[in-house]
Enzyme design. Sequence first.
Site, PDB file in Angstrom:
ATOM      1  N   GLY A  53       0.762  -1.237   0.000  1.00 20.70           N
ATOM      2  CA  GLY A  53       0.000   0.000   0.000  1.00 20.70           C
ATOM      3  C   GLY A  53       0.794   1.289   0.000  1.00 20.70           C
ATOM      4  O   GLY A  53       0.221   2.354   0.211  1.00 20.70           O
ATOM      5  N   TRP A  55       2.166   2.943  -2.538  1.00 20.89           N
ATOM      6  CA  TRP A  55       1.720   3.823  -3.619  1.00 20.89           C
ATOM      7  C   TRP A  55       0.316   4.340  -3.344  1.00 20.89           C
ATOM      8  O   TRP A  55       0.005   5.491  -3.668  1.00 20.89           O
ATOM      9  CB  TRP A  55       1.796   3.097  -4.970  1.00 20.89           C
ATOM     10  CG  TRP A  55       3.174   3.131  -5.564  1.00 20.89           C
ATOM     11  CD1 TRP A  55       4.350   3.238  -4.884  1.00 20.89           C
ATOM     12  CD2 TRP A  55       3.525   3.094  -6.950  1.00 20.89           C
ATOM     13  NE1 TRP A  55       5.411   3.247  -5.756  1.00 20.89           N
ATOM     14  CE2 TRP A  55       4.944   3.167  -7.027  1.00 20.89           C
ATOM     15  CE3 TRP A  55       2.799   2.979  -8.114  1.00 20.89           C
ATOM     16  CZ2 TRP A  55       5.629   3.141  -8.248  1.00 20.89           C
ATOM     17  CZ3 TRP A  55       3.475   2.946  -9.332  1.00 20.89           C
ATOM     18  CH2 TRP A  55       4.874   3.031  -9.398  1.00 20.89           C
ATOM     19  N   ASP A  85      -5.680  -5.769  -5.436  1.00 21.81           N
ATOM     20  CA  ASP A  85      -4.636  -6.762  -5.219  1.00 21.81           C
ATOM     21  C   ASP A  85      -5.301  -8.071  -4.820  1.00 21.81           C
ATOM     22  O   ASP A  85      -6.406  -8.081  -4.269  1.00 21.81           O
ATOM     23  CB  ASP A  85      -3.667  -6.318  -4.121  1.00 21.81           C
ATOM     24  CG  ASP A  85      -2.314  -7.014  -4.232  1.00 21.81           C
ATOM     25  OD1 ASP A  85      -1.320  -6.343  -4.541  1.00 21.81           O
ATOM     26  OD2 ASP A  85      -2.252  -8.239  -4.009  1.00 21.81           O
ATOM     27  N   ASP A 101      -8.491 -10.040  -9.203  1.00 25.37           N
ATOM     28  CA  ASP A 101      -7.494 -10.369 -10.222  1.00 25.37           C
ATOM     29  C   ASP A 101      -7.488  -9.274 -11.280  1.00 25.37           C
ATOM     30  O   ASP A 101      -8.533  -8.967 -11.867  1.00 25.37           O
ATOM     31  CB  ASP A 101      -7.850 -11.722 -10.843  1.00 25.37           C
ATOM     32  CG  ASP A 101      -6.816 -12.207 -11.845  1.00 25.37           C
ATOM     33  OD1 ASP A 101      -5.876 -11.444 -12.151  1.00 25.37           O
ATOM     34  OD2 ASP A 101      -6.948 -13.345 -12.322  1.00 25.37           O
ATOM     35  N   ASP A 126       2.764  -1.015  -9.485  1.00 23.90           N
ATOM     36  CA  ASP A 126       4.117  -1.268  -8.993  1.00 23.90           C
ATOM     37  C   ASP A 126       4.327  -2.766  -8.748  1.00 23.90           C
ATOM     38  O   ASP A 126       5.235  -3.156  -8.024  1.00 23.90           O
ATOM     39  CB  ASP A 126       4.350  -0.478  -7.696  1.00 23.90           C
ATOM     40  CG  ASP A 126       5.804  -0.500  -7.257  1.00 23.90           C
ATOM     41  OD1 ASP A 126       6.681  -0.508  -8.134  1.00 23.90           O
ATOM     42  OD2 ASP A 126       6.061  -0.519  -6.032  1.00 23.90           O
ATOM     43  N   LYS A 166       5.800  -0.555 -13.443  1.00 24.25           N
ATOM     44  CA  LYS A 166       7.176  -1.024 -13.268  1.00 24.25           C
ATOM     45  C   LYS A 166       7.550  -1.957 -14.415  1.00 24.25           C
ATOM     46  O   LYS A 166       6.742  -2.782 -14.854  1.00 24.25           O
ATOM     47  CB  LYS A 166       7.326  -1.765 -11.944  1.00 24.25           C
ATOM     48  CG  LYS A 166       8.726  -2.334 -11.708  1.00 24.25           C
ATOM     49  CD  LYS A 166       8.791  -3.179 -10.453  1.00 24.25           C
ATOM     50  CE  LYS A 166       8.723  -2.330  -9.220  1.00 24.25           C
ATOM     51  NZ  LYS A 166       8.934  -3.124  -7.975  1.00 24.25           N
TER      52      LYS A 166
END
Length: 304
Positions: A53, A55, A85, A101, A126, A166
């Site tokens: 958490g 971000w 998540d 998902d 991320d 990322k």
Amino acid sequence: MGKASKDKRDIYYRKAKEQGWRARSAFKLLQIDEEFNIFQGVKHVVDLCAAPGSWSQVLSRKLYMPSKLSPDSGDGVVPLIVAIDLQPMAPIDGVIQVQGDITNAQTAEVVIKHFDGCKADLVVCDGAPDVTGLHDMDEFVQSQLILAALTIVTHVLRVGGKFIAKIFRGKDTSLLYCQLKLFFPIVTFAKPKSSRNSSIEAFAVCENYSPPEGFNEKDLYRLLEKVGSPSGVSDSDCSSGWLEGANKVYIPFLACGDLSGYDSDRSYPLPCSAEGPSYQSLDPVQPPIAPPYKTALELKKNLP
């Protein structure tokens, strides 16, 4: 002694605890914003692969909290932040959690319902798999995670929106770049100052979401597969072909953050007082509430 040692050799790990961030990765998003101003005009945000958490914390402090502290400023619209998540995470002010998902279109429908039918201005991700140390393997798996994230991006991101994800740099990075260019005219790979030089990670900053004319979300992977194949899709920056030799694509790459600031690969001395060492290592801001290793720890406790 172990905690103090890590505080000394990783300045961002220490500063994250001192400033109340759940992880040092918070500084990466802050430094990306310093360079690209990604939060300007943002009212609806989706944080993919959000746990633990950090971000989401940045999004809350930069978008939600200012609107709550000064409700009369701006247009009066309180930003909405949805974090997704598979793992649960501890609550964060102004953040709606969805345990689901990111590759499932039904998850996208849940997000849009929280936005009252509107779409997101910004999507951030991320997420990363457990790395193996085999760079080619890690790069491939990470690129597949980003393409999976595109599944939800194409459903929830408004035209003109931004996507931050990322990436792991490697020999096939140009292929991922061209796949992202199908949907975003401006794609820059950035390396925040807080990201270690020894790490192959960087971040794709994708701006001005513009899906191809007539694009159907169901055809996402069919379209992506054409990039880099002999019958590939032509693009002003990504020539069709195998993306090698004369067709090799050179990617815009940028270092972001205060380059004169803290070096993430350097060890820094711990603060001292006139009486001598006074530094005390802080505990993590928020330990994981459902870590994947929880079962292993419970089994270990029950061993004779």
